[in-house]
Design a protein around this motif. Structure first.
Motif, PDB file in Angstrom:
ATOM      1  N   UNK A   1       0.919  -1.226  -0.052  1.00  0.00           N
ATOM      2  CA  UNK A   1      -0.014  -0.161  -0.070  1.00  0.00           C
ATOM      3  C   UNK A   1       1.121   1.169  -0.126  1.00  0.00           C
ATOM      4  N   UNK A   2       1.035   2.126  -1.216  1.00  0.00           N
ATOM      5  CA  UNK A   2       1.942   3.105  -1.415  1.00  0.00           C
ATOM      6  C   UNK A   2       1.751   4.238  -0.203  1.00  0.00           C
ATOM      7  N   UNK A   3       0.511   4.541  -0.345  1.00  0.00           N
ATOM      8  CA  UNK A   3       0.014   5.662   0.681  1.00  0.00           C
ATOM      9  C   UNK A   3       0.319   5.437   2.074  1.00  0.00           C
ATOM     10  N   UNK A   4      -0.183   4.413   2.494  1.00  0.00           N
ATOM     11  CA  UNK A   4       0.040   4.029   3.723  1.00  0.00           C
ATOM     12  C   UNK A   4       1.596   3.770   4.452  1.00  0.00           C
ATOM     13  N   UNK A   5       2.172   3.107   3.524  1.00  0.00           N
ATOM     14  CA  UNK A   5       3.630   2.987   3.708  1.00  0.00           C
ATOM     15  C   UNK A   5       4.604   3.857   3.618  1.00  0.00           C
TER      16      UNK A   5
END
Lengths: 432, 386
Positions: B335-339
């Motif tokens: 998960x790009x945004x969360x990570x």
């Protein structure tokens, strides 16, 4: 190995010119403490170089720094540094290479440290990660940051609302921030002059890219193409240097075409074009030469690519327009390749396969880049269905050497070339 | 009705990957239409005002066998788009008339184009939201986007969406938001009475039911929960962050609580609480929705923080308001945004002496023992040494 390359490597004037331009920009970046110039960091897609020049600021592009570190095989250690400091192994390696580079003193390719940016221009074009990337940089540098949101072409078109929004942000957010940081007042006529230069260079770039329609192609539009787009995608669009560079390049390609020559490779001229490919996706940078060699050793030439359109779809008619300076910057940002929706991307690749008489589509799927990669397997099927040409899929990464497997890529490419051969022999039999 | 009975109904809705309740709603009237949406937020008021049912799609969970969906994605892409494609290709969503893909990340964004290619003839819209929060800049843009959505739905239904209908829908969703917040507040106040699995299932039910029915369900639950007599445990109070898109399996939520944590706030299904205050029902409804988005919306990694100082403040406020003792960063793999957001939020937590741990999951994660051990150790460390 079926195809011969002429091993006498000659550096052409355009290559020397570009080398000087890039070195000059790094020297300028690393000497801002002495010169007093201000640095703005920004991205390649949605790069507003003409506007940056209006404020006498120096353009720093973290993506190209990561590429430079990838080509120099330094990015792997930087990425691991970033991962050790808490950045996930799952996310974009450009981001981690950049953060790792910072931790190692931000050393530019000229060996000198790069001062921290005075401003971050977050041109949020075609890639969600850009937004988080610059939030991470702002978290480190604590410098003024301005966001330029570029709406995505979800319905495959640029609406008036989207364009007005971008222009309004330029007028009311971006330009005031530039004025504040640089201390230079915005002069729209100066911008017009730079935009005239951009359009001239763009004409020549398009001519060069479209020379790939010839048989044999005098250029490789992917491995060679990444050099051709260098100046116009980075800190030089709008400069006299870029106009001169593209003039030189065009002349050289015209000569190659007249002489019936194939593309230049690191081992000399490619003779005997065997496969004509369209490639989708960015290249791998950590093993760039090895990767390229897998193609030219087999006589494979990339005649068109999507990666060379991330900084502008000039070959589809867009030119910077000095008569509408801010509107044209909006159109440019909105039109970059990864800001196009999937159906548009499929249509473009289909058009390339037909217009460039390609044998098929190769997708280099990049682990780091969901903006490019998510949906590529469907794109591949669509292209096969629409063109009847074979497509193939390989997987690598941008600047993380752990994700480049030479043997796997080689196997897949060899199988793909066999597939093209079979398709051709099938077509010949059918014709007979 | 007891909480157990209400939650049994919610669980049946959660397990039903054919969306029978939404199908039945549609079948009751041939003019009815269903518009599906993905996380994090869409203005459901506009869909409701069009006389349509908004249907939240949160992927396929851990019970859906993904056969076709995996053929569309590389191994390094999260699971929610695969299972969503599986839902589409397996005809589980064949009754759905349109699909909205909110601006959250490149994967969901590209899925909007894939949906156009795969399901031609369906109404598909990439729903963009402003990352500029000035009324006259991002606000104007957003109002026009909302009006485009309105026009699209009008075309689909063949009927006008009036301002009065919009105001009425805003009112019913204001009530829904308030009730959802009441449930969250009750859990925060008395987490031993309101297990997180209950809250989660209640909110999931709101994705598939008409909002009026969901409102009644929430009212019933709040009343029933008051009567619950459950022992208060010496658990650690935690906030969950990073789970705003692909959802964790229900067992993961249960495992966190079983390991000695009370979840006192989270970012699951933010659509119910995205707008944090009631939206005005007087004046221009589109402007009201836009202003609420710009100035009263929740924070996630999918949103830009205009000022560096703002980064993590929403999370810290969640911690403060709910008297939380720690944060669990639980993000889906890839998960790009969360990570990408996590290191910045973790720094903020460190600066404010808020303990945290991090782990990743997928919607079909099956092995809960490592999660239980990690969360249990975290809870113990807080209880023993904080």
């Amino acid at each position: 190995m079926n195809t011969k390359v002429d091993t006498e490597v000659i550096k052409e004037p355009s290559m020397l010119k570009q080398k000087d331009m890039i070195a000059g920009n790094y020297d300028r970046l690393t000497s801002t403490r002495e010169s007093g110039e201000k640095i703005v960091s920004t991205f390649v897609p949605g790069n507003l170089n003409e506007l940056i020049m209006c404020f006498d600021m120096v353009n720093n592009l973290p993506e190209t720094n990561a590429i430079q570190n990838g080509l120099r095989k330094q990015s792997g250690a930087m990425i691991m540094d970033a991962e050790k400091s808490g950045h996930s192994e799952d996310v974009c390696t450009y981001v981690k290479a950049d953060i790792g580079m910072m931790g190692r003193g931000n050393i530019a390719p000229n060996g000198k440290p790069m001062p921290a940016p005075d401003m971050l221009l977050l041109s949020y074009t075609g890639c969600f990660t850009f937004m988080k990337w610059f939030e991470l940089l702002r978290h480190e540098y604590k410098c003024p940051t301005v966001m330029l949101q570029i709406p995505y072409q979800g319905d495959g078109k640029i609406t008036k609302n989207m364009r007005d929004f971008v222009v309004k942000q330029l007028k009311e957010e971006v330009i005031p921030m530039f004025e504040q940081v640089s201390g230079v007042k915005f002069d729209i006529d100066r911008l017009r002059e730079y935009l005239k230069n951009s359009a001239k260079a763009e004409d020549d770039l398009v001519w060069v890219l479209e020379s790939g329609k010839n048989k044999p192609s005098p250029i490789d539009a992917y491995f060679g193409g990444v050099y051709y787009i260098g100046p116009i995608f980075t800190a030089f669009r709008g400069t006299e240097d870029a106009v001169e560079y593209y003039g030189l390049l065009r002349k050289e390609v015209e000569e190659r075409l007249a002489a019936g020559k194939g593309p230049i490779t690191p081992e000399g001229d490619l003779q005997g074009e065997k496969y004509r490919l369209v490639v989708e996706g960015p290249p791998n940078w950590t093993s760039f030469r090895e990767f390229w060699k897998l193609f030219y050793d087999e006589g494979a030439v990339v005649v068109a690519s999507s990666y060379t359109k991330v900084g502008g779809l000039y070959d589809q008619g867009f030119r910077h327009d000095p008569n509408d300076p801010l509107g044209t910057l909006a159109d440019y940002c909105l039109g970059c390749y990864t800001n196009n929706n999937l159906p548009q991307r499929v249509e473009l690749l289909e058009k390339y396969i037909n217009d460039y008489q390609a044998d098929g589509l190769l997708i280099n799927s990049i682990k780091s880049c969901n903006s490019f990669s998510a949906g590529q397997l469907l794109m591949m099927r669509e292209i096969e269905k629409r063109t009847g040409k074979p497509a193939a899929f390989i997987e690598t990464d941008l600047v993380d050497p752990r994700y480049f497997s030479h043997a796997n890529v080689k196997n897949r490419l060899e199988s793909y070339f066999q597939m093209i051969d079979q398709k051709r022999s099938g077509a010949s039999l059918a014709a007979a | 009705m007891s909480t157990a009975e209400i939650i049994a109904r919610c669980e049946a809705l959660y397990d039903d990957l054919d969306f029978t309740a939404s199908r039945q709603w549609k079948e009751a009237d041939p003019d009815r239409k269903v518009i599906a949406y993905m996380p994090v937020y869409v203005p459901r008021e506009i869909i409701h005002a069009a006389g349509m049912l908004p249907l939240g799609i949160m992927g396929g969970g851990d019970q859906l066998e993904v056969i076709h969906g995996d053929a569309y994605y590389q191994s390094y892409i999260c699971r929610i788009p695969r299972s969503t494609i599986e839902l589409g290709l397996s005809k589980r969503m064949d009754f759905v008339d349109g699909m909205l893909f909110p601006s959250i990340c490149d994967v969901i964004r590209n899925l909007s184009g894939m949906w156009k290619l795969m399901f031609p003839g369906k109404y598909v819209r990439y729903f963009d939201v402003p990352q500029n929060y000035r009324d006259d800049v991002g606000g104007n843009y957003y109002v026009n986007e909302l009006n485009e959505l309105r026009e699209g739905l009008e075309e689909l239904s063949g009927r006008k969406i009036t301002d009065d209908a919009l105001r009425a829908s805003i009112e019913v969703y204001n009530e829904n938001r308030q009730l959802a917040m009441d449930v969250y507040a009750m859990r925060s106040r008395e987490p031993w009475k309101v297990p997180s699995a209950d809250v989660y299932l209640l909110m999931r039910a709101g994705l598939v039911l008409p909002v009026e029915e969901h409102n009644q369900m929430l009212r019933d639950y709040l009343a029933a929960a008051e009567k619950v007599d459950a022992p208060k445990r010496d658990n650690c109070r935690v906030v969950i962050n990073g789970s705003f898109c692909e959802q964790p399996p229900l067992n993961l939520i249960k495992s966190i609580e079983l390991s000695g944590c009370y979840i006192v706030d989270d970012d699951y299904m933010l659509v119910h609480r995205w707008l944090q205050k009631p939206v005005s029902t007087s004046g221009d409804p589109m402007e009201n929705l836009a202003l609420a988005f710009l100035h009263e919306s929740a924070s996630t990694a999918a949103k830009y923080d205009t000022q560096e100082e703002d980064k993590g403040m929403f999370l810290l406020e969640q911690v403060r308001k709910n008297a939380a003792e720690g944060v669990i960063f639980a993000a889906p793999s890839f998960c790009d945004p969360a990570l990408l957001e996590r290191p910045m939020l973790a720094d903020r937590c460190s600066e404010h002496n808020v303990p945290y741990i991090s782990f990743k999951y997928a919607e079909n994660s099956g092995q809960m023992q490592p999660i239980r051990e990690q969360a249990g150790t975290f809870a113990d460390s807080i209880k023993l040494w904080s």
